[in-house]
Design a protein around this motif. Structure first.
Motif, mmCIF file in Angstrom:
data_model
loop_
_atom_site.group_PDB
_atom_site.id
_atom_site.type_symbol
_atom_site.label_atom_id
_atom_site.label_comp_id
_atom_site.label_asym_id
_atom_site.label_seq_id
_atom_site.Cartn_x
_atom_site.Cartn_y
_atom_site.Cartn_z
ATOM 1 N N TYR A 244 26.527 54.840 14.752
ATOM 2 C CA TYR A 244 26.486 54.373 16.151
ATOM 3 C C TYR A 244 25.080 53.909 16.512
ATOM 4 O O TYR A 244 24.605 54.110 17.634
ATOM 5 N N GLU A 245 24.420 53.283 15.542
ATOM 6 C CA GLU A 245 23.026 52.867 15.728
ATOM 7 C C GLU A 245 22.820 52.034 16.980
ATOM 8 O O GLU A 245 21.838 52.203 17.724
ATOM 9 N N GLU A 246 23.771 51.107 17.265
ATOM 10 C CA GLU A 246 23.590 50.203 18.401
ATOM 11 C C GLU A 246 23.724 50.908 19.745
ATOM 12 O O GLU A 246 23.333 50.362 20.789
ATOM 13 N N VAL A 247 24.249 52.143 19.756
ATOM 14 C CA VAL A 247 24.459 52.867 21.009
ATOM 15 C C VAL A 247 23.179 53.551 21.485
ATOM 16 O O VAL A 247 22.915 53.624 22.684
ATOM 17 N N PHE A 248 22.363 54.028 20.535
ATOM 18 C CA PHE A 248 21.226 54.880 20.889
ATOM 19 C C PHE A 248 19.899 54.117 20.813
ATOM 20 O O PHE A 248 19.767 53.128 20.093
ATOM 21 N N ASP A 249 18.930 54.637 21.582
ATOM 22 C CA ASP A 249 17.575 54.069 21.577
ATOM 23 C C ASP A 249 16.647 54.842 20.639
ATOM 24 O O ASP A 249 15.811 54.237 19.967
ATOM 25 N N VAL A 250 16.781 56.165 20.632
ATOM 26 C CA VAL A 250 15.904 57.009 19.806
ATOM 27 C C VAL A 250 16.701 58.180 19.253
ATOM 28 O O VAL A 250 17.781 58.509 19.741
ATOM 29 N N VAL A 251 16.121 58.833 18.232
ATOM 30 C CA VAL A 251 16.654 60.089 17.688
ATOM 31 C C VAL A 251 15.609 61.168 17.934
ATOM 32 O O VAL A 251 14.413 60.963 17.663
ATOM 33 N N VAL A 252 16.052 62.317 18.452
ATOM 34 C CA VAL A 252 15.155 63.441 18.702
ATOM 35 C C VAL A 252 15.625 64.628 17.856
ATOM 36 O O VAL A 252 16.786 65.027 17.948
ATOM 37 N N ILE A 253 14.724 65.159 17.021
ATOM 38 C CA ILE A 253 15.026 66.338 16.197
ATOM 39 C C ILE A 253 14.210 67.500 16.752
ATOM 40 O O ILE A 253 12.973 67.442 16.773
ATOM 41 N N ILE A 254 14.903 68.547 17.229
ATOM 42 C CA ILE A 254 14.190 69.656 17.869
ATOM 43 C C ILE A 254 14.694 70.997 17.337
ATOM 44 O O ILE A 254 15.838 71.120 16.885
ATOM 45 N N ARG A 255 13.817 71.972 17.392
ATOM 46 C CA ARG A 255 14.147 73.378 17.191
ATOM 47 C C ARG A 255 12.979 74.177 17.750
ATOM 48 O O ARG A 255 11.876 73.657 17.928
ATOM 49 N N GLY A 256 13.225 75.425 18.069
ATOM 50 C CA GLY A 256 12.154 76.261 18.597
ATOM 51 C C GLY A 256 11.160 76.607 17.511
ATOM 52 O O GLY A 256 11.362 76.306 16.333
ATOM 53 N N GLY A 257 10.084 77.221 17.900
ATOM 54 C CA GLY A 257 9.077 77.626 16.924
ATOM 55 C C GLY A 257 9.587 78.760 16.051
ATOM 56 O O GLY A 257 10.687 79.268 16.206
ATOM 57 N N GLY A 258 8.796 79.171 15.132
ATOM 58 C CA GLY A 258 9.154 80.247 14.217
ATOM 59 C C GLY A 258 8.066 80.382 13.178
ATOM 60 O O GLY A 258 7.002 79.777 13.273
ATOM 61 N N SER A 259 8.342 81.184 12.180
ATOM 62 C CA SER A 259 7.373 81.345 11.114
ATOM 63 C C SER A 259 7.306 80.082 10.276
ATOM 64 O O SER A 259 8.185 79.220 10.344
ATOM 65 N N THR A 260 6.256 79.999 9.480
ATOM 66 C CA THR A 260 6.119 78.851 8.588
ATOM 67 C C THR A 260 7.301 78.761 7.641
ATOM 68 O O THR A 260 7.771 77.670 7.300
ATOM 69 N N ALA A 261 7.824 79.921 7.249
ATOM 70 C CA ALA A 261 8.979 79.935 6.354
ATOM 71 C C ALA A 261 10.196 79.297 7.007
ATOM 72 O O ALA A 261 11.010 78.651 6.333
ATOM 73 N N ASP A 262 10.351 79.471 8.330
ATOM 74 C CA ASP A 262 11.489 78.881 9.026
ATOM 75 C C ASP A 262 11.449 77.366 8.991
ATOM 76 O O ASP A 262 12.467 76.701 9.183
ATOM 77 N N LEU A 263 10.249 76.812 8.794
ATOM 78 C CA LEU A 263 10.098 75.358 8.817
ATOM 79 C C LEU A 263 10.051 74.746 7.420
ATOM 80 O O LEU A 263 9.769 73.561 7.276
ATOM 81 N N ASN A 264 10.313 75.566 6.384
ATOM 82 C CA ASN A 264 10.243 75.051 5.021
ATOM 83 C C ASN A 264 11.172 73.869 4.789
ATOM 84 O O ASN A 264 10.843 72.940 4.040
ATOM 85 N N CYS A 265 12.338 73.878 5.426
ATOM 86 C CA CYS A 265 13.311 72.803 5.195
ATOM 87 C C CYS A 265 12.770 71.448 5.659
ATOM 88 O O CYS A 265 13.233 70.397 5.193
ATOM 89 N N PHE A 266 11.787 71.462 6.568
ATOM 90 C CA PHE A 266 11.238 70.207 7.080
ATOM 91 C C PHE A 266 10.115 69.668 6.181
ATOM 92 O O PHE A 266 9.502 68.652 6.515
ATOM 93 N N ASP A 267 9.864 70.361 5.069
ATOM 94 C CA ASP A 267 8.964 69.842 4.039
ATOM 95 C C ASP A 267 9.762 69.296 2.859
ATOM 96 O O ASP A 267 9.229 69.124 1.759
ATOM 97 N N SER A 268 11.038 68.997 3.097
ATOM 98 C CA SER A 268 11.933 68.488 2.049
ATOM 99 C C SER A 268 11.702 66.994 1.808
ATOM 100 O O SER A 268 11.567 66.209 2.754
ATOM 101 N N TYR A 269 11.673 66.609 0.548
ATOM 102 C CA TYR A 269 11.501 65.185 0.206
ATOM 103 C C TYR A 269 12.664 64.350 0.726
ATOM 104 O O TYR A 269 12.460 63.304 1.354
ATOM 105 N N TRP A 270 13.899 64.797 0.469
ATOM 106 C CA TRP A 270 15.053 63.965 0.838
ATOM 107 C C TRP A 270 15.229 63.840 2.342
ATOM 108 O O TRP A 270 15.614 62.790 2.849
ATOM 109 N N LEU A 271 14.945 64.898 3.069
ATOM 110 C CA LEU A 271 15.017 64.804 4.531
ATOM 111 C C LEU A 271 13.964 63.837 5.048
ATOM 112 O O LEU A 271 14.243 62.969 5.888
#
Length: 463
Positions: free
Chosen positions: A209-236
């Motif tokens: 639905y690319e033509e419907v939206f203007d932006v994408v927002v990815i959010i989550r609350g804070g946490g330990s560094t370990a909680d954010l490991n998935c956001f250091d993924s190459y494929w993501l």
């Protein structure tokens, strides 16, 4: 005598002795934790592996144990030092003693751990991922996507139960200026081993639905560094970097910067900050419009002021000249008015005489014309009377001739002369072909009727 061999216990006991003699002191080894298990007594059981760097295939594997009294100290020490959870998937430098039991076999007893190695390995992996993204030419791609001036329609990736999701929506919906935003949640797992796959799946759904939206927002609350490991993924990071819409990341605190933060179009600290950023875009646009409006009003006022000053200057400069011209034109107008009145009187007198003369001529002309028309009318009346008399005589004579013809042709006259009339079905028979044998006919004489039935019909034969 045949060789009986040795028992399994003896073999294992010999291996135990060899290992004890070969490794009589503790060793520091590097391995990746592939599995972590705990039991109710607080002991930790691990599976350690080593992988080939080129193929990522496991080339070595060993069991390891951290006894409860050691694990109670090592685990918080490691997690506090590294900011990482002590879990599968991380590389560690550990101090071990090699043990071999006849029943349980080979195992490693972990006595100490070096957090600095894990931190260095994490940094190395991040650097490798960033270098790979840069070499592939995608590291800055999402930053090059034009950010919309008014980001009104938002595709939101978050866990629906996360506090950060509620913070974002509350901030967006209750903005002081009352801006209206449209957002759609694409739920995803935001931490753990399944997070990478879940977030990429959400991006794929948004892409439909690319033509419907203007932006994408990815959010989550804070946490330990370990909680954010998935956001250091190459494929993501690879998927976000190449996404056709600009991506805003608000997945951690100020001290945390993930690879996703680096490749995103915009990076903010928290979900609330992401909402504030979108609101600021509207504020900036509104401020720009207000600035343009103010510049427009100021420009108009300057033009009007300048025009007013010019008009005042011209008015003062030409006022005496205009007054002189007006006086001259006024005198000319009075003179022209007097001439016009005199000319009008002369013209009126001339037209009055001409009108009276025309009236007399018209009266004489009408009297003469009426006299001629009267004579002509009397002449025509006389001629019409004569012609009508002749026409009446002719018509009277014709009527007389018609009357004689009618009397002559009357059937009664024919009957008086000895002729008869034959009728069939009340109609005069004019042709023998209309009669047939057994027909009933009536023969009419001057003094009566005869009813007959035809016995035979003899038509006249033509020669």
């Amino acid at each position: 005598m045949a060789n009986k061999g040795i028992s399994l216990f003896q073999l294992n006991n010999q291996i135990k002795g060899v290992l004890k003699n070969s490794f009589d002191s503790d060793l520091w080894i590097v391995a990746e934790i592939s599995e972590v298990r705990y039991n109710q007594n607080g002991h930790c059981y691990l599976e350690l592996v080593e992988k080939d760097e080129s193929t990522d295939q496991i080339i070595a594997k060993a069991r390891a144990t951290i006894w409860a009294y050691t694990f109670r100290m090592l685990k918080p020490y490691f997690e506090t030092s590294t900011g990482q959870r002590f879990s599968a998937g991380i590389k560690v430098l550990i101090n071990v003693s090699i043990e071999f039991q006849e029943i349980y076999g080979y195992t490693l007893n972990i006595k100490d751990i070096d957090p600095s190695y894990t931190l260095g390995d994490i940094a190395r992996r991040r650097k490798e991922i960033l270098n790979r993204l840069e070499e592939e030419g995608v590291l800055e791609m999402n930053k090059e996507v034009d950010f919309p001036e008014i980001p009104k329609c938002i595709a939101l990736i978050s866990s629906p139960t996360a506090a950060g999701y509620e913070d974002f929506t509350n901030q967006l919906e209750n903005n002081p200026s009352g801006y209206k935003f449209h957002y759609k949640l694409f739920p995803a797992i935001m931490q753990g081993n399944q997070a990478e796959k879940s977030i990429i799946a959400a991006l794929d759904r948004i892409n439909e639905y690319e033509e419907v939206f203007d932006v994408v927002v990815i959010i989550r609350g804070g946490g330990s560094t370990a909680d954010l490991n998935c956001f250091d993924s190459y494929w993501l990071a690879f998927n976000i970097a190449q996404f056709p819409l600009p991506v805003i990341s608000g997945i951690g605190h100020e001290r945390d910067e993930t690879i996703v933060d680096i490749v995103a179009n915009v990076r903010v600290k928290t979900p609330t900050a992401a909402a504030e950023y979108l609101i600021d875009c509207f504020d900036e646009k509104q401020a720009y419009h207000e600035s343009l409006q103010e510049e427009f009003y100021n420009g108009i006022n300057e033009i009007l002021l300048e025009a007013s000053e010019n008009l005042h200057f011209l008015s003062n400069k030409f006022s005496p000249l205009v007054k002189t011209i007006l006086e001259r034109k006024s005198n000319q107008l009075l003179l022209a008015n007097e001439k016009l009145i005199h000319s009008a009187k002369q013209l009126t007198k001339s037209h009055s005489f001409n009108l009276q003369n025309f009236k007399t001529k018209l009266k004489l002309g009408l009297e003469h014309r009426l006299s001629n028309e009267k004579s002509h009318s009397e002449h025509l009346q006389s001629k019409i009377g004569i012609r009508v008399g002749r026409l009446l005589e002719n018509q009277k004579h014709k009527l007389s001739l018609h009357d004689h013809s009618i009397k002559y042709l009357n059937p009664e006259n024919i009957l008086q002369k000895g002729y008869t009339l034959t009728l069939k079905d009340g109609k005069i028979v004019k042709d023998i072909s209309s009669l047939s044998k057994s027909d009933k006919i009536v023969t009419r004489f001057k003094d009566g009727l005869v009813e007959s039935e035809i016995q035979k019909v003899n038509p006249k034969k033509h020669k």
